[in-house]
Design an enzyme around this catalytic site. Structure first.
Site, PDB file in Angstrom:
ATOM      1  N   ASP A 133       0.863  -1.258  -0.081  1.00  7.81           N
ATOM      2  CA  ASP A 133      -0.033  -0.074  -0.044  1.00  7.81           C
ATOM      3  C   ASP A 133       0.821   1.278   0.115  1.00  7.81           C
ATOM      4  O   ASP A 133       2.043   1.301   0.375  1.00  7.81           O
ATOM      5  CB  ASP A 133      -0.834   0.020   1.193  1.00  7.81           C
ATOM      6  CG  ASP A 133      -2.030  -0.901   1.398  1.00  7.81           C
ATOM      7  OD1 ASP A 133      -2.353  -1.676   0.243  1.00  7.81           O
ATOM      8  OD2 ASP A 133      -2.452  -1.187   2.473  1.00  7.81           O
ATOM      9  N   ARG A 183      -1.107  -1.016  -8.830  1.00 10.54           N
ATOM     10  CA  ARG A 183      -2.595  -0.283  -8.361  1.00 10.54           C
ATOM     11  C   ARG A 183      -2.670   1.104  -8.282  1.00 10.54           C
ATOM     12  O   ARG A 183      -1.841   1.649  -7.688  1.00 10.54           O
ATOM     13  CB  ARG A 183      -3.022  -0.936  -6.882  1.00 10.54           C
ATOM     14  CG  ARG A 183      -4.262  -0.542  -6.384  1.00 10.54           C
ATOM     15  CD  ARG A 183      -4.282  -0.626  -4.827  1.00 10.54           C
ATOM     16  NE  ARG A 183      -4.424  -1.856  -4.124  1.00 10.54           N
ATOM     17  CZ  ARG A 183      -3.970  -2.178  -3.085  1.00 10.54           C
ATOM     18  NH1 ARG A 183      -3.714  -0.970  -2.161  1.00 10.54           N
ATOM     19  NH2 ARG A 183      -4.071  -3.446  -2.522  1.00 10.54           N
ATOM     20  N   ALA A 188      -5.601   8.943  -0.278  1.00  9.61           N
ATOM     21  CA  ALA A 188      -6.414   9.021   0.902  1.00  9.61           C
ATOM     22  C   ALA A 188      -5.772   9.695   2.020  1.00  9.61           C
ATOM     23  O   ALA A 188      -6.606  10.086   3.078  1.00  9.61           O
ATOM     24  CB  ALA A 188      -6.664   7.626   1.211  1.00  9.61           C
ATOM     25  N   THR A 228     -10.880   2.012  -7.718  1.00  6.64           N
ATOM     26  CA  THR A 228     -11.602   3.094  -7.613  1.00  6.64           C
ATOM     27  C   THR A 228     -13.341   2.483  -7.192  1.00  6.64           C
ATOM     28  O   THR A 228     -13.517   1.570  -7.856  1.00  6.64           O
ATOM     29  CB  THR A 228     -11.479   4.106  -8.474  1.00  6.64           C
ATOM     30  OG1 THR A 228     -12.447   5.217  -8.515  1.00  6.64           O
ATOM     31  CG2 THR A 228     -11.908   3.466  -9.924  1.00  6.64           C
TER      32      THR A 228
HETATM   33  C1  LIG Z   1      -8.621  -1.391  -3.415  1.00  2.00           C
HETATM   34  C2  LIG Z   1      -8.267  -0.095  -2.977  1.00  2.00           C
HETATM   35  C3  LIG Z   1      -7.051   0.198  -2.285  1.00  2.00           C
HETATM   36  C4  LIG Z   1      -6.532   1.357  -1.985  1.00  2.00           C
HETATM   37  N1  LIG Z   1      -5.244   1.582  -1.508  1.00  2.00           N
HETATM   38  C5  LIG Z   1      -4.682   2.871  -1.185  1.00  2.00           C
HETATM   39  C6  LIG Z   1      -3.270   2.883  -0.912  1.00  2.00           C
HETATM   40  O1  LIG Z   1      -2.591   1.928  -0.961  1.00  2.00           O
HETATM   41  N2  LIG Z   1      -3.001   4.205  -0.668  1.00  2.00           N
HETATM   42  C7  LIG Z   1      -3.997   5.397  -0.449  1.00  2.00           C
HETATM   43  O2  LIG Z   1      -3.641   6.467  -0.494  1.00  2.00           O
HETATM   44  N3  LIG Z   1      -5.399   4.992  -0.804  1.00  2.00           N
HETATM   45  C8  LIG Z   1      -5.809   3.850  -1.203  1.00  2.00           C
HETATM   46  N4  LIG Z   1      -6.963   3.729  -1.609  1.00  2.00           N
HETATM   47  C9  LIG Z   1      -7.976   4.730  -1.414  1.00  2.00           C
HETATM   48  C10 LIG Z   1      -8.079   5.533  -2.627  1.00  2.00           C
HETATM   49  O3  LIG Z   1      -6.861   6.313  -2.593  1.00  2.00           O
HETATM   50  C11 LIG Z   1      -9.451   6.717  -2.294  1.00  2.00           C
HETATM   51  O4  LIG Z   1      -9.337   7.259  -0.995  1.00  2.00           O
HETATM   52  C12 LIG Z   1     -10.727   5.761  -1.914  1.00  2.00           C
HETATM   53  O5  LIG Z   1     -10.638   4.849  -3.129  1.00  2.00           O
HETATM   54  C13 LIG Z   1     -11.917   6.932  -2.579  1.00  2.00           C
HETATM   55  O6  LIG Z   1     -11.624   7.087  -3.882  1.00  2.00           O
HETATM   56  P1  LIG Z   1     -12.780   6.574  -5.255  1.00  2.00           P
HETATM   57  O7  LIG Z   1     -11.771   6.425  -6.156  1.00  2.00           O
HETATM   58  O8  LIG Z   1     -13.433   5.714  -4.730  1.00  2.00           O
HETATM   59  O9  LIG Z   1     -13.430   8.001  -5.642  1.00  2.00           O
HETATM   60  P2  LIG Z   1     -14.391   9.079  -4.847  1.00  2.00           P
HETATM   61  O10 LIG Z   1     -14.610  10.245  -5.724  1.00  2.00           O
HETATM   62  O11 LIG Z   1     -13.876   9.333  -3.347  1.00  2.00           O
HETATM   63  O12 LIG Z   1     -15.730   8.328  -4.586  1.00  2.00           O
HETATM   64  C14 LIG Z   1     -16.322   7.870  -5.702  1.00  2.00           C
HETATM   65  C15 LIG Z   1     -17.742   7.331  -5.407  1.00  2.00           C
HETATM   66  O13 LIG Z   1     -17.378   6.035  -4.471  1.00  2.00           O
HETATM   67  C16 LIG Z   1     -18.411   5.979  -3.259  1.00  2.00           C
HETATM   68  N5  LIG Z   1     -17.402   6.032  -2.203  1.00  2.00           N
HETATM   69  C17 LIG Z   1     -16.112   6.294  -2.164  1.00  2.00           C
HETATM   70  N6  LIG Z   1     -15.550   6.336  -0.923  1.00  2.00           N
HETATM   71  C18 LIG Z   1     -16.626   5.925  -0.289  1.00  2.00           C
HETATM   72  C19 LIG Z   1     -16.998   5.656   1.199  1.00  2.00           C
HETATM   73  N7  LIG Z   1     -15.804   5.787   2.218  1.00  2.00           N
HETATM   74  N8  LIG Z   1     -18.098   5.317   1.747  1.00  2.00           N
HETATM   75  C20 LIG Z   1     -19.198   5.010   0.837  1.00  2.00           C
HETATM   76  N9  LIG Z   1     -18.908   5.380  -0.418  1.00  2.00           N
HETATM   77  C21 LIG Z   1     -17.777   5.682  -0.996  1.00  2.00           C
HETATM   78  C22 LIG Z   1     -19.350   7.326  -3.285  1.00  2.00           C
HETATM   79  O14 LIG Z   1     -20.437   6.668  -4.079  1.00  2.00           O
HETATM   80  C23 LIG Z   1     -18.627   8.039  -4.406  1.00  2.00           C
HETATM   81  O15 LIG Z   1     -19.493   8.868  -5.149  1.00  2.00           O
HETATM   82  C24 LIG Z   1      -7.548   2.509  -1.956  1.00  2.00           C
HETATM   83  C25 LIG Z   1      -8.631   2.105  -2.521  1.00  2.00           C
HETATM   84  C26 LIG Z   1      -8.957   1.143  -2.922  1.00  2.00           C
HETATM   85  C27 LIG Z   1     -10.419   0.988  -3.580  1.00  2.00           C
END
Ligand SMILES: Cc1cc2nc3c(=O)[nH]c(=O)nc-3n(C[C@H](O)[C@H](O)[C@H](O)COP(=O)(O)OP(=O)(O)OC[C@H]3O[C@@H](n4cnc5c(N)ncnc54)[C@H](O)[C@@H]3O)c2cc1C
Length: 309
Positions: A133, A183, A188, A228
């Site tokens: 990660d 990935r 975040a 995502t």
């Molecule tokens: C498999 C995986 C691994 C990850 N690993 C890392 C990592 O190593 N380092 C890192 O910095 N980040 C990591 N992340 C987190 C990532 O950076 C984002 O913060 C997170 O995925 C939210 O962004 P999004 O792409 O879903 O888009 P967003 O624009 O945040 O969300 C799009 C839509 O998804 C839904 N959604 C998103 N988040 C939520 C929530 N918390 N609760 C409910 N609905 C939600 C909503 O419907 C929203 O409208 C990871 C995410 C995933 C999916």
């Protein structure tokens, strides 16, 4: 207002004291179960078994970060070993996701590198893969360094690139040319403006661009995990793959446990590989706070849990 709230939640996510309090409030613990599979290795094995039976792959994360002593690193390693044993015994289809700060990166890079080496050997014995990660930008250079060193000896390891970082174009170009599995996520953590885009539209545009760059340039061994819940990002990645003639076995989708189950099922039903990131463990507080920061609408449920103590 939204951006301020997000910043406040992310600042709180780094407070050990707040974490200690929250992890011991029963209502909050109950709320955490929407995003965390449980506290024990058995809990996560059960969750993975259920996901596998529904046609999903998994990557398990033993929660814990910002480890500050060698003893805590040993505890992380023991937890990973228990997970690998569960993979072997239960024939689970699951990768492991680790944070290098769980292996001591914050105070001893050499210790983190040695520990990762152990984890990758055990993962190879269990026939599985480890994803490192990506944490906040204090760790980006060191994480990439330790990853590259590990990859020179092991082929069962991959890395994460965060679209919000301004540096990521150069990083993803280099990783694609090296054939390193990546990935791609939006990112975040709370970052300064000179390091990361703050505007959501800029982050989204970077995500689309970086996915396309990686798919266009990936060398042998390369594979993209599009991580995502944003359906627009999913569509853009699919369009890039189609345009560039990238086969389905060179990319997959990844989403977090408990988030957008409808989108996970829809992609699975269309025959794409969907891998669910399944966290478990007692130190779920920082993880939960990052999920709240992404969607402050969840804050209401969190507070309701806290008030029910
Ligand atoms: C498999 C995986 C691994 C990850 N690993 C890392 C990592 O190593 N380092 C890192 O910095 N980040 C990591 N992340 C987190 C990532 O950076 C984002 O913060 C997170 O995925 C939210 O962004 P999004 O792409 O879903 O888009 P967003 O624009 O945040 O969300 C799009 C839509 O998804 C839904 N959604 C998103 N988040 C939520 C929530 N918390 N609760 C409910 N609905 C939600 C909503 O419907 C929203 O409208 C990871 C995410 C995933 C999916």
């Amino acid at each position: 207002m939204g951006a301020m709230l997000r910043r406040l939640i992310l600042a709180l996510s780094r407070s050990r004291a707040a974490g200690h309090v929250a992890e011991n409030v029963p209502g909050v613990r109950g709320f955490s179960r929407r995003f965390v599979a449980g506290v024990r290795c058995d809990d996560v094995a059960e969750a993975v078994r259920r996901l596998n039976a529904q046609g999903f792959e998994a990557t398990v994360s033993c929660l814990g970060e910002d480890v500050r002593s060698e003893r805590e690193v040993e505890a992380s390693l023991a937890e990973f070993a228990a997970f690998f044993a569960a993979v072997r015994e239960g024939t689970l289809r699951s990768h492991l996701s680790v944070k290098l700060s769980q292996l001591g990166l914050a105070f001893d890079e050499a210790l983190a590198a040695r520990s990762l080496d152990r984890v990758l050997c055990e993962a190879a014995d269990a026939g599985t893969f480890v994803r490192i990660d990506m944490e906040d930008s204090r760790y980006t250079d060191a994480t990439l360094r330790v990853f590259r060193e590990a990859r020179s000896r092991h082929d069962n390891v991959g890395i994460v690139i965060q679209a919000y970082l301004r540096r990521s174009t150069a990083d993803i170009e280099a990783l694609a040319a090296e054939g390193a599995p990546v990935r791609l996520v939006k990112g975040a953590y709370r970052e300064p403006e000179d390091v990361a885009f703050e505007d959501k539209r800029e982050v989204d545009a970077a995500f689309v661009r970086l996915a396309e760059t990686y798919l266009a340039r990936m060398a042998a061994g390369g594979r993209l995990a599009v991580a995502t819940h944003d359906v627009r990002m999913v569509r853009a990645a699919l369009q890039s793959a189609r345009r560039l003639g990238v086969k389905r076995d060179r990319f997959e989708f990844q989403m977090l446990y408990g988030i957008r189950g409808d989108l996970q099922r829809a992609l699975r039903d269309r025959g794409y590989t969907v891998r669910v990131y399944v966290p478990y463990g007692t130190h779920w507080y920082p993880y939960l706070m990052r999920r709240l920061a992404e969607r402050p609408a969840n804050l209401w449920f969190f507070l309701r849990g806290a008030l029910r103590r």
